[in-house]
Motif scaffolding. Structure first.
Motif, PDB file in Angstrom:
ATOM      1  N   LEU A  70     -67.604  89.612 -31.117  1.00  0.00           N
ATOM      2  CA  LEU A  70     -68.695  90.357 -31.748  1.00  0.00           C
ATOM      3  C   LEU A  70     -68.166  91.299 -32.837  1.00  0.00           C
ATOM      4  CD1 LEU A  70     -71.782  90.523 -31.702  1.00  0.00           C
ATOM      5  CD2 LEU A  70     -71.588  92.479 -30.163  1.00  0.00           C
ATOM      6  N   GLY A  71     -67.064  90.936 -33.443  1.00  0.00           N
ATOM      7  CA  GLY A  71     -66.574  91.700 -34.583  1.00  0.00           C
ATOM      8  C   GLY A  71     -67.439  91.432 -35.799  1.00  0.00           C
ATOM      9  N   VAL A  72     -67.753  92.486 -36.562  1.00  0.00           N
ATOM     10  CA  VAL A  72     -68.593  92.363 -37.750  1.00  0.00           C
ATOM     11  C   VAL A  72     -67.762  92.784 -38.958  1.00  0.00           C
ATOM     12  CG1 VAL A  72     -70.689  93.105 -38.929  1.00  0.00           C
ATOM     13  CG2 VAL A  72     -70.677  92.849 -36.429  1.00  0.00           C
ATOM     14  N   ARG A  73     -67.655  91.876 -39.921  1.00  0.00           N
ATOM     15  CA  ARG A  73     -66.906  92.153 -41.145  1.00  0.00           C
ATOM     16  C   ARG A  73     -67.854  92.037 -42.334  1.00  0.00           C
ATOM     17  NH1 ARG A  73     -62.894  88.873 -44.060  1.00  0.00           N
ATOM     18  NH2 ARG A  73     -63.189  87.251 -42.474  1.00  0.00           N
ATOM     19  N   THR A  74     -67.857  93.070 -43.178  1.00  0.00           N
ATOM     20  CA  THR A  74     -68.689  93.086 -44.374  1.00  0.00           C
ATOM     21  C   THR A  74     -67.824  92.717 -45.571  1.00  0.00           C
ATOM     22  OG1 THR A  74     -70.000  94.874 -43.390  1.00  0.00           O
ATOM     23  CG2 THR A  74     -70.276  94.470 -45.752  1.00  0.00           C
ATOM     24  N   GLY A  93     -69.050 103.745 -22.800  1.00  0.00           N
ATOM     25  CA  GLY A  93     -68.127 104.212 -21.787  1.00  0.00           C
ATOM     26  C   GLY A  93     -66.776 103.551 -21.954  1.00  0.00           C
ATOM     27  N   ASP A  94     -66.248 103.000 -20.881  1.00  0.00           N
ATOM     28  CA  ASP A  94     -64.962 102.300 -20.937  1.00  0.00           C
ATOM     29  C   ASP A  94     -65.139 100.805 -21.195  1.00  0.00           C
ATOM     30  OD1 ASP A  94     -63.614 104.658 -20.385  1.00  0.00           O
ATOM     31  OD2 ASP A  94     -63.758 104.363 -18.211  1.00  0.00           O
ATOM     32  N   GLN A  95     -66.360 100.374 -21.441  1.00  0.00           N
ATOM     33  CA  GLN A  95     -66.656  98.956 -21.627  1.00  0.00           C
ATOM     34  C   GLN A  95     -66.974  98.666 -23.092  1.00  0.00           C
ATOM     35  OE1 GLN A  95     -66.188  97.205 -18.820  1.00  0.00           O
ATOM     36  NE2 GLN A  95     -65.938  99.119 -17.669  1.00  0.00           N
ATOM     37  N   HIS A  96     -66.966  97.388 -23.446  1.00  0.00           N
ATOM     38  CA  HIS A  96     -67.338  97.006 -24.802  1.00  0.00           C
ATOM     39  C   HIS A  96     -67.885  95.582 -24.832  1.00  0.00           C
ATOM     40  CE1 HIS A  96     -63.080  95.638 -24.566  1.00  0.00           C
ATOM     41  NE2 HIS A  96     -63.526  94.605 -25.266  1.00  0.00           N
ATOM     42  N   ALA A  97     -68.596  95.281 -25.893  1.00  0.00           N
ATOM     43  CA  ALA A  97     -69.156  93.939 -26.062  1.00  0.00           C
ATOM     44  C   ALA A  97     -68.044  92.931 -26.300  1.00  0.00           C
ATOM     45  CB  ALA A  97     -70.129  93.931 -27.232  1.00  0.00           C
ATOM     46  N   THR A  98     -68.336  91.710 -25.874  1.00  0.00           N
ATOM     47  CA  THR A  98     -67.354  90.638 -26.094  1.00  0.00           C
ATOM     48  C   THR A  98     -68.033  89.478 -26.818  1.00  0.00           C
ATOM     49  OG1 THR A  98     -67.759  89.820 -23.834  1.00  0.00           O
ATOM     50  CG2 THR A  98     -65.886  91.335 -24.156  1.00  0.00           C
ATOM     51  N   SER A  99     -68.135  88.318 -26.202  1.00  0.00           N
ATOM     52  CA  SER A  99     -68.569  87.113 -26.903  1.00  0.00           C
ATOM     53  C   SER A  99     -70.084  87.028 -27.048  1.00  0.00           C
ATOM     54  CB  SER A  99     -68.054  85.882 -26.161  1.00  0.00           C
ATOM     55  OG  SER A  99     -68.524  85.897 -24.827  1.00  0.00           O
ATOM     56  N   VAL A 100     -70.503  86.406 -28.142  1.00  0.00           N
ATOM     57  CA  VAL A 100     -71.913  86.143 -28.396  1.00  0.00           C
ATOM     58  C   VAL A 100     -72.414  85.090 -27.418  1.00  0.00           C
ATOM     59  CG1 VAL A 100     -73.564  85.234 -30.080  1.00  0.00           C
ATOM     60  CG2 VAL A 100     -71.708  86.764 -30.826  1.00  0.00           C
ATOM     61  N   THR A 101     -73.558  85.334 -26.833  1.00  0.00           N
ATOM     62  CA  THR A 101     -74.161  84.345 -25.926  1.00  0.00           C
ATOM     63  C   THR A 101     -75.341  83.636 -26.577  1.00  0.00           C
ATOM     64  OG1 THR A 101     -75.488  86.098 -24.916  1.00  0.00           O
ATOM     65  CG2 THR A 101     -73.407  85.531 -23.837  1.00  0.00           C
ATOM     66  N   ARG A 111     -80.823  88.671 -34.482  1.00  0.00           N
ATOM     67  CA  ARG A 111     -80.737  89.258 -33.143  1.00  0.00           C
ATOM     68  C   ARG A 111     -79.659  88.509 -32.356  1.00  0.00           C
ATOM     69  NH1 ARG A 111     -84.847  92.749 -32.700  1.00  0.00           N
ATOM     70  NH2 ARG A 111     -86.613  92.431 -34.140  1.00  0.00           N
ATOM     71  N   ILE A 112     -78.771  89.288 -31.782  1.00  0.00           N
ATOM     72  CA  ILE A 112     -77.615  88.728 -31.079  1.00  0.00           C
ATOM     73  C   ILE A 112     -77.581  89.299 -29.671  1.00  0.00           C
ATOM     74  CG2 ILE A 112     -75.091  88.644 -31.021  1.00  0.00           C
ATOM     75  CD1 ILE A 112     -75.143  88.947 -34.069  1.00  0.00           C
ATOM     76  N   ALA A 113     -77.347  88.442 -28.703  1.00  0.00           N
ATOM     77  CA  ALA A 113     -77.032  88.877 -27.349  1.00  0.00           C
ATOM     78  C   ALA A 113     -75.570  88.560 -27.095  1.00  0.00           C
ATOM     79  CB  ALA A 113     -77.912  88.187 -26.326  1.00  0.00           C
ATOM     80  N   ALA A 114     -74.872  89.496 -26.442  1.00  0.00           N
ATOM     81  CA  ALA A 114     -73.450  89.306 -26.198  1.00  0.00           C
ATOM     82  C   ALA A 114     -73.097  89.752 -24.788  1.00  0.00           C
ATOM     83  CB  ALA A 114     -72.619  90.076 -27.217  1.00  0.00           C
ATOM     84  N   ALA A 115     -72.091  89.119 -24.261  1.00  0.00           N
ATOM     85  CA  ALA A 115     -71.549  89.559 -22.975  1.00  0.00           C
ATOM     86  C   ALA A 115     -70.716  90.809 -23.205  1.00  0.00           C
ATOM     87  CB  ALA A 115     -70.704  88.448 -22.370  1.00  0.00           C
ATOM     88  N   SER A 116     -70.261  91.399 -22.113  1.00  0.00           N
ATOM     89  CA  SER A 116     -69.427  92.589 -22.216  1.00  0.00           C
ATOM     90  C   SER A 116     -68.356  92.558 -21.146  1.00  0.00           C
ATOM     91  CB  SER A 116     -70.280  93.851 -22.074  1.00  0.00           C
ATOM     92  OG  SER A 116     -70.609  94.090 -20.716  1.00  0.00           O
ATOM     93  N   THR A 117     -67.468  93.523 -21.216  1.00  0.00           N
ATOM     94  CA  THR A 117     -66.421  93.627 -20.208  1.00  0.00           C
ATOM     95  C   THR A 117     -66.976  94.071 -18.866  1.00  0.00           C
ATOM     96  OG1 THR A 117     -65.948  95.836 -21.070  1.00  0.00           O
ATOM     97  CG2 THR A 117     -64.555  94.032 -21.839  1.00  0.00           C
ATOM     98  N   ALA A 118     -68.214  94.507 -18.838  1.00  0.00           N
ATOM     99  CA  ALA A 118     -68.915  94.799 -17.585  1.00  0.00           C
ATOM    100  C   ALA A 118     -69.800  93.600 -17.281  1.00  0.00           C
ATOM    101  CB  ALA A 118     -69.753  96.065 -17.713  1.00  0.00           C
ATOM    102  N   PRO A 119     -69.497  92.798 -16.298  1.00  0.00           N
ATOM    103  CA  PRO A 119     -70.180  91.504 -16.108  1.00  0.00           C
ATOM    104  C   PRO A 119     -71.694  91.599 -16.017  1.00  0.00           C
ATOM    105  CG  PRO A 119     -68.231  91.641 -14.727  1.00  0.00           C
ATOM    106  CD  PRO A 119     -68.402  92.997 -15.334  1.00  0.00           C
ATOM    107  N   ALA A 120     -72.232  92.723 -15.508  1.00  0.00           N
ATOM    108  CA  ALA A 120     -73.677  92.807 -15.325  1.00  0.00           C
ATOM    109  C   ALA A 120     -74.413  93.290 -16.562  1.00  0.00           C
ATOM    110  CB  ALA A 120     -73.990  93.739 -14.148  1.00  0.00           C
ATOM    111  N   ASP A 121     -73.689  93.685 -17.590  1.00  0.00           N
ATOM    112  CA  ASP A 121     -74.313  94.341 -18.740  1.00  0.00           C
ATOM    113  C   ASP A 121     -74.264  93.451 -19.976  1.00  0.00           C
ATOM    114  OD1 ASP A 121     -74.685  96.564 -17.119  1.00  0.00           O
ATOM    115  OD2 ASP A 121     -72.756  97.439 -17.703  1.00  0.00           O
ATOM    116  N   THR A 122     -75.407  93.314 -20.614  1.00  0.00           N
ATOM    117  CA  THR A 122     -75.525  92.504 -21.821  1.00  0.00           C
ATOM    118  C   THR A 122     -75.798  93.414 -23.016  1.00  0.00           C
ATOM    119  OG1 THR A 122     -76.434  90.659 -20.568  1.00  0.00           O
ATOM    120  CG2 THR A 122     -76.815  90.653 -22.941  1.00  0.00           C
ATOM    121  N   VAL A 123     -75.126  93.125 -24.107  1.00  0.00           N
ATOM    122  CA  VAL A 123     -75.299  93.903 -25.330  1.00  0.00           C
ATOM    123  C   VAL A 123     -76.271  93.179 -26.246  1.00  0.00           C
ATOM    124  CG1 VAL A 123     -74.151  94.744 -27.408  1.00  0.00           C
ATOM    125  CG2 VAL A 123     -73.035  94.982 -25.179  1.00  0.00           C
TER     126      VAL A 123
END
Length: 684
Positions: A70-74, A93-101, A111-123
């Motif tokens: 989920l890196g964004v480059r302009t 917090g100590d978590q961050h977004a990871t791959s786009v789902t 609109r993008i949904a992404a997983a995160s390092t917290a398995p239950a939380d979606t970005v």
């Protein structure tokens, strides 16, 4: 049309992207507010690409979104101009977004949904692009409310500027990435002038759209990262401006937050210095000292529009009455100051100390901000003069009581105006019913706008550019490094949309030893090339606060200070024209040279030269050296010291500038050049 893509298994996804390298989605006549071209969204080999064509109001750009991180480059014109932290650009917090789902593009928004390092939380991320900017919002589903951070690679955008002042007593880096900035309490309630807006040498701007406190960390521990955190929220909203020049980014920003509707400074306040008592006396002040100081300034012909009595005139903080022991006849003092041709002003705050007679009255009448932890009790805060409650401007009765006290001072003693040296809220307090914490800056601005602020202005920020207040930089020390720091702060304030800016009082303050002759003179010379002059330490002499011993300056100091005041006065017509332009279109009066000469890379790290309007390049000496190096941009420049025309770009090494010389150059052919040449063509 729009398309939604759902993440397959890793192997299946790799196979599909290999077989179908590009899937393109085009938004019909999409969200480009300034140009006719549609926005295109494509996907290829684990990357989403948003292509925004140039429009009438912007250069166009691409957003490259890494689906694994989920890196964004302009990217603008083939060059990366901003990129998020690849190790976690969207953190909570100590978590961050990871791959786009999943992702979809419809009605101008990706609109993008992404997983995160917290398995239950979606970005969830939403990006709405237009020709010269994109809105970026994101939130976390499943996570409790808490801090949200967008982290950028600083080097991806070149150098960083803006944000307002860094902490009092700290050397403000210039550019910001050249040092470290740590502001864990970056807040609308701050005493510092702060705006959640930063801009870069790559011509992008980052405006965080929030009224909540932030934690801002730039290059913390030399990390090379800029972490912009909104505290206590479940969502993050920002606008990223993408332009071809930093000045175009500034204009985009002013378009959003608003330009000044007026200049609060009168022509006299622009033309002449304000004399405030703080650095001259600090709190060791009384009626005789004030009158002696004012009388000697007047007799020496040092000019000025106002004598302003600062801290320690009150019987106690918050009483709003003169201390009879030190000011036995304030009306006579006011009359005598008026007889010299000055206005008379007072320092005031919204803070009422607990041992003040007014505290019990304000508490009994419900005029104080309540504590956030217990709304049945007044909020208690510690400040540099003790422990206090704060007048709650969210309650009309409290505001009217406070301003009624000020009007009583005006009618009884001939007070002409006030220096509001205060915060209007504290994050440990609770706002009044029906009022948000972020509203208190506006409420403070509305209250202060009813009084003459006498060129000392008011410390009001976080989206209150429209009032056109004079803004003074926070207290600085009395050395040459502190002079550079206060000028850096002034530049940050100016390019945050507050054009009527001044340094801390000439010579500095902050309870440090009295300024040397060289510091006092060079500071006055620098201030003469700014929108307003804010004075305190008399060039005739001062008592050193740290030793209690008198310091007497020589006649040359007095004359050189007078020369600086005269130079500023001669510039008055030019400065007032710049003030009118600021009101017309928001243009900052002082700005980095690269605002006007974006292609000249020398000026992106230059903090000792600035543009004063479109014609004047200010290059005063900010050290005890009799020479300095001066960079001139392209064009024909009239040297106001030698009266020569010099063609740039050029670097002038070891330019002679003894104590009586203030280098400044006028750009021939620029608006107001003739007026500026007439004003600056002699040093006396």
């Amino acid at each position: 049309m729009a398309r939604t893509r759902t993440l397959l298994t890793a192997g299946a996804f790799a196979l599909v992207t290999a077989l179908l390298p590009t899937i393109t989605t085009v938004g019909a006549a999409a969200a480009d507010r300034d140009g006719p071209g549609p926005v295109a969204v494509s996907e290829s080999r684990g990357q989403l690409t948003v292509t925004v064509p140039p429009g009438h109001g912007g250069p166009g750009y691409r957003l490259l979104i890494d689906e694994k991180t989920l890196g964004v480059r302009t990217v603008r014109a083939g060059r990366t101009v901003l990129a998020t932290n690849p190790a976690g650009g969207f953190a909570f917090g100590d978590q961050h977004a990871t791959s786009v789902t999943t992702w979809s593009y419809a009605a101008g928004t990706l609109r993008i949904a992404a997983a995160s390092t917290a398995p239950a939380d979606t970005v969830a991320v939403a990006i709405t692009p237009t020709a010269d900017r994109y809105d970026l919002t994101w939130s976390v589903a499943g996570a409790p409310a808490g801090a949200r951070t967008v982290s950028y690679q600083l080097s991806s955008a070149g150098h960083w500027y803006g944000g307002g002042e860094t902490s009092e007593g700290a050397a403000q880096p210039y550019p910001l990435d050249a040092g470290q900035v740590s502001e864990p309490d970056f807040s609308p309630a701050s005493y510092l002038m702060m705006e959640p807006y930063w801009y870069t040498s790559s011509s992008v701007g980052n405006y965080v759209r929030t009224a909540s406190p932030m934690d801002v960390q730039i290059n913390k521990s030399a990390s090379g990262l800029g972490d912009f955190t909104i505290k206590s929220t479940d969502s993050y909203a920002s606008t990223v401006f993408v332009e071809s020049t930093p000045s175009a980014v500034y204009q985009d920003y002013v378009e959003v937050v608003g330009k000044p509707s007026k200049s609060d400074a009168t022509p006299a306040e622009i033309a002449q210095p304000l004399w405030n008592s703080w650095a001259q006396f600090y709190t060791a002040i009384d009626q005789n000292k004030v009158l002696d100081w004012a009388g000697k300034l007047h007799a020496a012909g040092l000019g000025g529009h106002t004598i302003q009595l600062d801290d320690k005139w009150e019987s106690n903080y918050g009483n709003l009455t003169f201390d009879p022991k030190t000011f036995p006849n304030p009306k006579a003092m006011s009359d005598q100051i008026h007889s010299m041709g000055y206005h008379f002003g007072l320092w005031t705050t919204l803070w009422i100390n607990l041992d003040s007679a007014n505290y019990a009255y304000a508490k009994d009448h419900g005029y104080l901000l309540a504590a956030a932890a217990d709304s049945t009790k007044p909020c208690t805060v510690t400040w540099w003069n003790g422990t206090a409650g704060i007048i709650d401007l969210g309650k009309p009765a409290a505001r009217d009581w406070y301003t009624g006290n000020l009007h009583q001072l005006m009618s009884t003693y001939g007070v002409d105006g006030f220096k509001f040296d205060t915060r209007f809220f504290d994050d440990s307090c609770a706002p009044a019913a029906g009022v948000q914490a972020g509203d208190y800056q506006r409420l403070g601005a509305e209250m202060a706008d009813g009084f003459d602020l006498q060129g000392a202005g008011v410390r009001v920020h976080w989206g209150n550019q429209k009032y056109g207040f004079v803004i003074r930089a926070v207290d600085a020390g009395t050395s040459f490094p502190e002079l550079r720091t206060t000028l850096r702060r002034s530049m940050a304030i100016s390019t945050d949309g507050y054009p009527f800016v001044e340094t801390d009082m000439i010579g500095g303050s902050l309870g440090e030893p009295a300024p040397t002759k060289q510091v006092l003179v060079r500071w006055a010379q620098a201030a003469s090339l700014m929108p307003l002059m804010y004075s305190s330490t008399s060039p005739l002499g001062v008592v050193d606060h740290t030793t209690g011993k008198p310091v007497t300056y020589d006649p040359e100091t007095v004359q050189l200070y007078k020369n600086a005041i005269a130079r500023h006065g001669r510039l008055s017509d030019y400065l007032q024209a710049q003030a009118r332009k600021s009101v017309a279109d928001g243009t900052p009066i002082i700005r980095p040279v690269f605002f006007d000469f974006a292609a000249d890379q020398r000026f992106y790290t230059t903090d000792d030269e600035w543009m004063l309007g479109p014609s004047v390049l200010a290059a005063p000496v900010l050290s005890d050296s009799p020479t300095r190096t001066i960079d001139l941009p392209a064009g024909a420049w009239f040297d106001t010291v030698t009266h020569r025309v010099i063609t740039g770009p050029r670097t002038l090494s070891a330019y002679p500038a003894p104590l009586g010389v203030t280098p400044a150059f006028v750009r021939l052919g620029a608006p107001g050049a003739a007026t500026a040449i007439a004003a600056l063509s002699h040093q006396s």
